[in-house]
Scaffold this motif. Structure first.
Motif, PDB file in Angstrom:
ATOM      1  N   GLY A 102       0.803  -1.216   0.000  1.00 28.31           N
ATOM      2  CA  GLY A 102       0.000   0.000   0.000  1.00 28.31           C
ATOM      3  C   GLY A 102       0.836   1.265   0.000  1.00 28.31           C
ATOM      4  O   GLY A 102       1.829   1.396  -0.716  1.00 28.31           O
ATOM      5  N   GLY A 103       0.446   2.206   0.851  1.00 31.89           N
ATOM      6  CA  GLY A 103       1.140   3.494   0.920  1.00 31.89           C
ATOM      7  C   GLY A 103       2.231   3.546   1.960  1.00 31.89           C
ATOM      8  O   GLY A 103       2.805   4.620   2.199  1.00 31.89           O
ATOM      9  N   ILE A 104       2.569   2.417   2.587  1.00 29.44           N
ATOM     10  CA  ILE A 104       3.562   2.408   3.662  1.00 29.44           C
ATOM     11  C   ILE A 104       4.928   2.958   3.228  1.00 29.44           C
ATOM     12  O   ILE A 104       5.552   3.710   3.986  1.00 29.44           O
ATOM     13  CB  ILE A 104       3.695   0.985   4.249  1.00 29.44           C
ATOM     14  N   PRO A 105       5.438   2.637   2.030  1.00 34.07           N
ATOM     15  CA  PRO A 105       6.748   3.178   1.643  1.00 34.07           C
ATOM     16  C   PRO A 105       6.811   4.705   1.608  1.00 34.07           C
ATOM     17  O   PRO A 105       7.909   5.268   1.607  1.00 34.07           O
ATOM     18  CB  PRO A 105       6.977   2.574   0.247  1.00 34.07           C
ATOM     19  N   GLU A 106       5.659   5.366   1.570  1.00 28.40           N
ATOM     20  CA  GLU A 106       5.651   6.818   1.492  1.00 28.40           C
ATOM     21  C   GLU A 106       5.515   7.488   2.861  1.00 28.40           C
ATOM     22  O   GLU A 106       5.562   8.710   2.953  1.00 28.40           O
ATOM     23  CB  GLU A 106       4.492   7.279   0.601  1.00 28.40           C
ATOM     24  N   VAL A 107       5.349   6.705   3.920  1.00 29.65           N
ATOM     25  CA  VAL A 107       5.039   7.279   5.228  1.00 29.65           C
ATOM     26  C   VAL A 107       6.281   7.779   5.946  1.00 29.65           C
ATOM     27  O   VAL A 107       6.293   8.875   6.508  1.00 29.65           O
ATOM     28  CB  VAL A 107       4.293   6.243   6.097  1.00 29.65           C
ATOM     29  N   LEU A 108       7.360   6.990   5.941  1.00 31.98           N
ATOM     30  CA  LEU A 108       8.580   7.337   6.670  1.00 31.98           C
ATOM     31  C   LEU A 108       9.777   7.305   5.726  1.00 31.98           C
ATOM     32  O   LEU A 108       9.778   6.559   4.746  1.00 31.98           O
ATOM     33  CB  LEU A 108       8.817   6.355   7.818  1.00 31.98           C
ATOM     34  N   PRO A 109      10.823   8.088   6.020  1.00 30.70           N
ATOM     35  CA  PRO A 109      12.037   8.023   5.193  1.00 30.70           C
ATOM     36  C   PRO A 109      12.752   6.687   5.366  1.00 30.70           C
ATOM     37  O   PRO A 109      12.526   5.962   6.346  1.00 30.70           O
ATOM     38  CB  PRO A 109      12.884   9.187   5.737  1.00 30.70           C
ATOM     39  N   GLU A 110      13.635   6.380   4.437  1.00 32.04           N
ATOM     40  CA  GLU A 110      14.267   5.064   4.393  1.00 32.04           C
ATOM     41  C   GLU A 110      15.109   4.765   5.630  1.00 32.04           C
ATOM     42  O   GLU A 110      15.257   3.598   6.006  1.00 32.04           O
ATOM     43  CB  GLU A 110      15.141   4.955   3.138  1.00 32.04           C
TER      44      GLU A 110
END
Length: 252
Positions: A102-110
């Protein structure tokens, strides 16, 4: 380690494998649902009663006190739009390990999240990476993570982002019904596409029926209740003065 009680099937495979490798590893699992019995069976089968703590449903006021007891937060969701839980965990200073859905990769920086595929092996690898970082002292201090995360999302920022989305959508051309149906059929496949197109036609016919029963002409138009020239402000000059004073204080 703090865990979220979603993706229970994945979690049930992770717990025995990592508990065997790391004798000092503990799981605190929050959440309630019909699959709790799976975790209870895993705990019973591998005799992990003192290392797997099933907390059940948590009141929102208690979430922080649970999170600060851990060092790593594991999210095993199979579907997710935003996942507020990982923001809360990072805000409490935890290193986040999560499925890449889903949108999890966009929530926090790497550098604040380890993203894994939704499989037991991938999540175990991600957790081992976080455990090794913790044991070697490479993880950021909780205070540093908290101070960083609290700058990511504010109500003003969320409102501005939402406004930009509405403005972009409002500027897009409205497709006629035939092109909408063509797009549904072409994007969703030959079978599913026609089913969705049929549902869209039924929805359109139902909307026409509702507009015939209650015409647009009898529905009150919403007035602009915000802004310096709004009807709400004109009717309440004292409130307008207070809002103006608040605006000045924010700019100081």
């Amino acid at each position: 380690m703090a865990c979220r009680g979603r993706g229970t099937d994945l979690l049930s495979g992770i717990i025995p494998e990592l508990c065997q490798k790391y004798p000092d590893l503990h799981f605190m699992i929050g959440g309630e649902g019909p699959k709790r019995i799976i975790l209870e069976e895993v705990r019973e089968r591998y005799q992990l009663h003192d290392r797997v703590h099933l907390l059940g449903a948590l009141e929102h006021k208690d979430v922080r006190n649970v999170l600060v007891q851990g060092h790593i937060f594991l999210n095993t969701s199979l579907t997710e739009a935003f996942c507020m839980a990982i923001v809360e965990a990072a805000s409490c200073g935890l290193q986040v390990v999560s499925t890449r859905v889903g949108g999890i990769p966009e929530v926090l920086p790497e550098d604040l999240i380890i993203l894994c595929e939704p499989s037991v092996k991938s999540l175990c690898d991600g957790l081992e990476k976080a455990i090794l970082q913790f044991k070697s002292g490479l993880l950021r201090a909780p205070e540093e993570i908290h101070n960083l995360v609290k700058t990511f999302y504010t109500w003003r920022d969320v409102a501005e982002r939402t406004e930009r989305v509405y403005d972009r959508v409002a500027g897009e051309a409205v497709l006629p019904i035939d092109k909408r149906l063509d797009r549904l059929i072409s994007c969703c496949g030959p079978v599913t596409g026609y089913i969705f197109a049929l549902l869209a036609v039924f929805s359109l016919l139902f909307l026409i029926l509702l507009r015939w029963i209650t015409p647009d002409s009898v529905i009150d138009v919403a007035v602009d209740a915000t802004g310096p020239k709004s009807s709400w402000t004109l009717q309440h000059p004292r409130r307008a003065k207070l809002d103006e004073d608040d605006g000045k204080s924010e700019t100081r």
